[in-house]
Design an enzyme around this catalytic site. Sequence first.
Site, PDB file in Angstrom:
ATOM      1  N   HIS A  59       0.860  -1.191   0.000  1.00  0.00           N
ATOM      2  CA  HIS A  59       0.000   0.000   0.000  1.00  0.00           C
ATOM      3  C   HIS A  59       0.889   1.231   0.000  1.00  0.00           C
ATOM      4  O   HIS A  59       1.510   1.549   1.016  1.00  0.00           O
ATOM      5  CB  HIS A  59      -0.902   0.013   1.242  1.00  0.00           C
ATOM      6  N   ARG A  61       0.556   5.294  -0.568  1.00  0.00           N
ATOM      7  CA  ARG A  61      -0.642   6.086  -0.257  1.00  0.00           C
ATOM      8  C   ARG A  61      -0.975   7.151  -1.293  1.00  0.00           C
ATOM      9  O   ARG A  61      -1.866   7.956  -1.074  1.00  0.00           O
ATOM     10  CB  ARG A  61      -0.492   6.706   1.126  1.00  0.00           C
ATOM     11  N   ASN A  91      -6.537   0.935  -2.821  1.00  0.00           N
ATOM     12  CA  ASN A  91      -7.294   1.681  -1.796  1.00  0.00           C
ATOM     13  C   ASN A  91      -6.550   2.914  -1.297  1.00  0.00           C
ATOM     14  O   ASN A  91      -6.420   3.142  -0.102  1.00  0.00           O
ATOM     15  CB  ASN A  91      -7.673   0.762  -0.628  1.00  0.00           C
ATOM     16  N   HIS A 176      -9.454  -9.884  -0.512  1.00  0.00           N
ATOM     17  CA  HIS A 176      -9.292  -9.653   0.926  1.00  0.00           C
ATOM     18  C   HIS A 176     -10.457 -10.384   1.581  1.00  0.00           C
ATOM     19  O   HIS A 176     -11.589  -9.901   1.564  1.00  0.00           O
ATOM     20  CB  HIS A 176      -9.328  -8.141   1.194  1.00  0.00           C
ATOM     21  N   HIS A 229      -3.025 -12.263   2.046  1.00  0.00           N
ATOM     22  CA  HIS A 229      -2.665 -12.386   3.474  1.00  0.00           C
ATOM     23  C   HIS A 229      -3.407 -13.476   4.266  1.00  0.00           C
ATOM     24  O   HIS A 229      -4.172 -13.180   5.167  1.00  0.00           O
ATOM     25  CB  HIS A 229      -2.797 -11.035   4.177  1.00  0.00           C
ATOM     26  N   ASN A 275      -4.753  -6.259   9.871  1.00  0.00           N
ATOM     27  CA  ASN A 275      -5.951  -6.924   9.385  1.00  0.00           C
ATOM     28  C   ASN A 275      -5.594  -7.772   8.162  1.00  0.00           C
ATOM     29  O   ASN A 275      -5.124  -7.227   7.177  1.00  0.00           O
ATOM     30  CB  ASN A 275      -7.004  -5.882   9.001  1.00  0.00           C
ATOM     31  N   ASP A 302       2.242  -6.881   2.565  1.00  0.00           N
ATOM     32  CA  ASP A 302       1.111  -6.034   2.990  1.00  0.00           C
ATOM     33  C   ASP A 302       1.637  -4.750   3.644  1.00  0.00           C
ATOM     34  O   ASP A 302       1.074  -4.266   4.623  1.00  0.00           O
ATOM     35  CB  ASP A 302       0.169  -6.806   3.933  1.00  0.00           C
ATOM     36  N   GLY A 321      -2.296  -2.155  10.366  1.00  0.00           N
ATOM     37  CA  GLY A 321      -1.261  -2.163   9.340  1.00  0.00           C
ATOM     38  C   GLY A 321       0.097  -1.742   9.846  1.00  0.00           C
ATOM     39  O   GLY A 321       0.231  -0.914  10.737  1.00  0.00           O
TER      40      GLY A 321
HETATM   41 ZN   LIG Z   1      -6.221  -6.842   2.935  1.00  0.00          ZN
END
Ligand SMILES: [Zn+2]
Length: 421
Positions: A59, A61, A91, A176, A229, A275, A302, A321
């Site tokens: 991720h 941002r 996301n 997910h 994950h 998560n 992740d 996270g």
């Molecule tokens: Zn996820």
Amino acid sequence: MTSILIKGGRVIDPASGRDETGDVWIVGGKIAKSGRKAARTIDARGKWVVPGLIDIHVHFREPGEEAKETIADGCAAAVAGGFTSVATMANTGQVVDTAMAVRYVRDRAAEAGLARIFPLGAVTKGLKGEELAEMGLMAKAGAAGFSDDGRPIMNSEVMRRALEYAAMFRKPVVSHCEDAHLTKGAAMNEGPVATELGLRGWPAVAESAMAARDAMLAKWTGGHVHIAHVSAKETVEVIRAAKKSGARVTAEAAPHHLTLDDQRLRGYDPRFKMNPPLRTAEDVEAVVAALADGTIDCIASDHAPHGTEEKEQEFAACPNGVVGLETTVGVVLTDLVAAGKLTARRAIEAMTSAPARILGLALGSLVQGSAADVTIIDPARKWKVDPSKFRSRGRCTPWEGRSLTGAAVATIVGGLVVYES
Ligand SMILES: [Zn+2]
């Protein structure tokens, strides 16, 4: 472009089965069989010379939350951790759900000039889980696959259509797996530790039940679902059965789920909040065994940077996270390979050819003619995890202060040395 000779290292190339002491030549940005005169010779004695590492779950941002991590920051963190390619999740503050957004991410990565980025486009518009995003246009613009990661796709009809549509472009849907009805307000794994700590639990079945649904939809539609994950023993069982049935199911596990359990939550320390959550020791053991036997195909970090203030809120309220790009190699080598749970070859496969295969990338190998993405790892390098030294803007890691053995010491992308230490 200059030629480079990487001399005398242990060359591990799982895609071709090569594992021997030898040389690797780079000529004109590609792996060559031999060369005449190297402009540069790198002494790799005692080191591992492996295909550039690939992390298919990060991720960054940008666009939208550049204070947490820009694409350039993320790419710097990637190459410092030995990763030459990453797949970014959609996301971001502004969701990557259009062809324009996919192109934006690719352009910013090209500007940074460090790691290769393969953006995943959103499955649904705005990650709302309702209406499919323009997957075809995103695929044309270079999306490597599709995911609403961070959020589950609760509507099975939407998931069905997504798998059918993505299959037309030979792309996976990265799922997910979380039944959101079962995880409302959850802060950690459901079980005795959560009860003791007075925190609401996220039961493992919320993951495994959704993985089972997705596996069955994949089998039915002929689509390819990649389970992100994996954290729970029951999910491993679902994936094992699904693969046996011939469904197109692949899966990844994150270093934290491979090494840490929910006992760590006893200090209400946000560095252990993610998560899906850390599960029990038994789950960790099952996930590691599944990675070793190939039921779980690959390792993915992740990597999820958050602001320090945000992460320092009260435990139940703080975001999920942790960052991972700069610790994955050290953790995998220390806690899995040196610990005798995973062979060096399988560990490298899980970070090179396996993730390349999942996303259909022509990368992850050192065979002649491949793009010269190479990572040199010193398996004996001892170092201590100090988040203040991270290239990532994220500082939150469960391994803060931990002594690790093994690190990437040089990262080469397309024949250019982009990182050395
Ligand atoms: Zn996820």
